[in-house]
Design an enzyme around this catalytic site. Sequence first.
Site, PDB file in Angstrom:
ATOM      1  N   ARG A  38      16.444 -21.819 -21.513  1.00 46.82           N
ATOM      2  CA  ARG A  38      16.922 -23.127 -21.014  1.00 46.82           C
ATOM      3  C   ARG A  38      15.765 -22.971 -19.329  1.00 46.82           C
ATOM      4  NH1 ARG A  38      21.955 -23.625 -22.646  1.00 46.82           N
ATOM      5  NH2 ARG A  38      22.751 -22.422 -23.432  1.00 46.82           N
ATOM      6  N   ASP A  39      16.008 -24.477 -19.480  1.00 46.11           N
ATOM      7  CA  ASP A  39      14.992 -24.552 -18.202  1.00 46.11           C
ATOM      8  C   ASP A  39      15.447 -24.046 -16.805  1.00 46.11           C
ATOM      9  OD1 ASP A  39      12.597 -26.708 -17.765  1.00 46.11           O
ATOM     10  OD2 ASP A  39      13.395 -26.615 -15.688  1.00 46.11           O
ATOM     11  N   ILE A  40      14.893 -23.789 -16.006  1.00 49.24           N
ATOM     12  CA  ILE A  40      14.769 -22.961 -14.397  1.00 49.24           C
ATOM     13  C   ILE A  40      16.008 -24.093 -13.948  1.00 49.24           C
ATOM     14  CG2 ILE A  40      12.772 -22.874 -13.404  1.00 49.24           C
ATOM     15  CD1 ILE A  40      13.942 -19.696 -13.074  1.00 49.24           C
ATOM     16  N   ASN A  97       5.828 -32.970 -22.927  1.00 49.55           N
ATOM     17  CA  ASN A  97       4.276 -33.395 -21.707  1.00 49.55           C
ATOM     18  C   ASN A  97       3.231 -33.307 -21.768  1.00 49.55           C
ATOM     19  OD1 ASN A  97       6.261 -34.737 -20.019  1.00 49.55           O
ATOM     20  ND2 ASN A  97       7.131 -32.816 -19.210  1.00 49.55           N
ATOM     21  N   VAL A 106       3.460 -26.788 -16.945  1.00 47.02           N
ATOM     22  CA  VAL A 106       3.642 -25.410 -17.162  1.00 47.02           C
ATOM     23  C   VAL A 106       2.217 -25.380 -18.449  1.00 47.02           C
ATOM     24  CG1 VAL A 106       4.487 -22.510 -18.332  1.00 47.02           C
ATOM     25  CG2 VAL A 106       5.708 -24.180 -16.600  1.00 47.02           C
ATOM     26  N   HIS A 110       5.651 -26.292 -25.131  1.00 46.56           N
ATOM     27  CA  HIS A 110       6.467 -26.952 -24.950  1.00 46.56           C
ATOM     28  C   HIS A 110       7.510 -27.952 -25.383  1.00 46.56           C
ATOM     29  CE1 HIS A 110       5.694 -27.112 -21.074  1.00 46.56           C
ATOM     30  NE2 HIS A 110       6.951 -27.997 -20.923  1.00 46.56           N
ATOM     31  N   HIS A 112      10.692 -30.577 -24.505  1.00 45.40           N
ATOM     32  CA  HIS A 112      11.801 -29.786 -23.827  1.00 45.40           C
ATOM     33  C   HIS A 112      12.900 -30.915 -24.672  1.00 45.40           C
ATOM     34  CE1 HIS A 112       9.901 -30.053 -19.840  1.00 45.40           C
ATOM     35  NE2 HIS A 112       9.397 -30.183 -19.822  1.00 45.40           N
TER      36      HIS A 112
HETATM   37  P1  AMP Z   1       6.805 -29.737 -18.042  1.00 43.23           P
HETATM   38  O1  AMP Z   1       6.581 -29.930 -16.517  1.00 43.23           O
HETATM   39  O2  AMP Z   1       6.373 -30.473 -18.877  1.00 43.23           O
HETATM   40  O3  AMP Z   1       5.313 -28.579 -17.620  1.00 43.23           O
HETATM   41  O4  AMP Z   1       7.737 -28.589 -18.443  1.00 43.23           O
HETATM   42  C1  AMP Z   1       7.529 -26.893 -17.721  1.00 43.23           C
HETATM   43  C2  AMP Z   1       8.961 -26.203 -17.089  1.00 43.23           C
HETATM   44  O5  AMP Z   1       9.055 -25.282 -17.284  1.00 43.23           O
HETATM   45  C3  AMP Z   1       9.918 -27.271 -15.932  1.00 43.23           C
HETATM   46  O6  AMP Z   1      10.995 -28.047 -16.986  1.00 43.23           O
HETATM   47  C4  AMP Z   1      10.111 -26.062 -14.875  1.00 43.23           C
HETATM   48  O7  AMP Z   1      10.880 -26.276 -15.300  1.00 43.23           O
HETATM   49  C5  AMP Z   1      10.213 -24.979 -16.259  1.00 43.23           C
HETATM   50  N1  AMP Z   1      10.123 -23.687 -16.211  1.00 43.23           N
HETATM   51  C6  AMP Z   1       9.071 -22.702 -15.214  1.00 43.23           C
HETATM   52  N2  AMP Z   1       9.379 -21.488 -15.112  1.00 43.23           N
HETATM   53  C7  AMP Z   1      10.608 -21.584 -16.339  1.00 43.23           C
HETATM   54  C8  AMP Z   1      10.659 -20.157 -15.931  1.00 43.23           C
HETATM   55  N3  AMP Z   1      10.816 -18.904 -15.233  1.00 43.23           N
HETATM   56  N4  AMP Z   1      12.453 -19.749 -16.657  1.00 43.23           N
HETATM   57  C9  AMP Z   1      12.675 -21.061 -17.908  1.00 43.23           C
HETATM   58  N5  AMP Z   1      12.126 -22.476 -17.267  1.00 43.23           N
HETATM   59  C10 AMP Z   1      10.910 -22.588 -16.514  1.00 43.23           C
END
Ligand code: AMP
Length: 124
Positions: A38-40, A97, A106, A110, A112
């Site tokens: 799950r996204d944080i 992205n 990140v 990944h 979404h």
């Molecule tokens: P992006 O902006 O496409 O690189 O998405 C990165 C996503 O990772 C963002 O939506 C963040 O909220 C999510 N994220 C960052 N750290 C964590 C974590 N420790 N656990 C879960 N999601 C995370």
Amino acid sequence: MTQKMTPSTKSDCIFCKIVAGEIPSPRVHESEDFIVIRDIQPQAKKHLLVIPKKHVANLLEVPTSEAPGIHAGLLATAVAAAKLEGMDSQGFRTVINTRDWGGQTVHHLHLHVLGGEPLAGRFA
Ligand code: AMP
Ligand code: ZN
């Protein structure tokens, strides 16, 4: 998955740490080559991340020889997770992205999966 992925991790990568269990993050779903968490900072009622266990920075860095497995695996895992989360009846959105202008924060590939409610706009 028919095509085996070459293992790879990066020591300063937050998603590699989650894959390795060094940072706790409950898994909604897991397969041989992918995890779903799950996204944080959820951007919808349900917001999942499909993450390959292998470190690949983004779509542009997917090795050509592994592209069929990674691309198909990302989508197949997203569909499986969406069904597990009950997002299949009403629908959901998938987003990848890529690099800074694509909004990637990140730098570990990944996908979404957003849903659980009607989503505003055409894109995240
Ligand atoms: P992006 O902006 O496409 O690189 O998405 C990165 C996503 O990772 C963002 O939506 C963040 O909220 C999510 N994220 C960052 N750290 C964590 C974590 N420790 N656990 C879960 N999601 C995370
Ligand atoms: Zn990584």
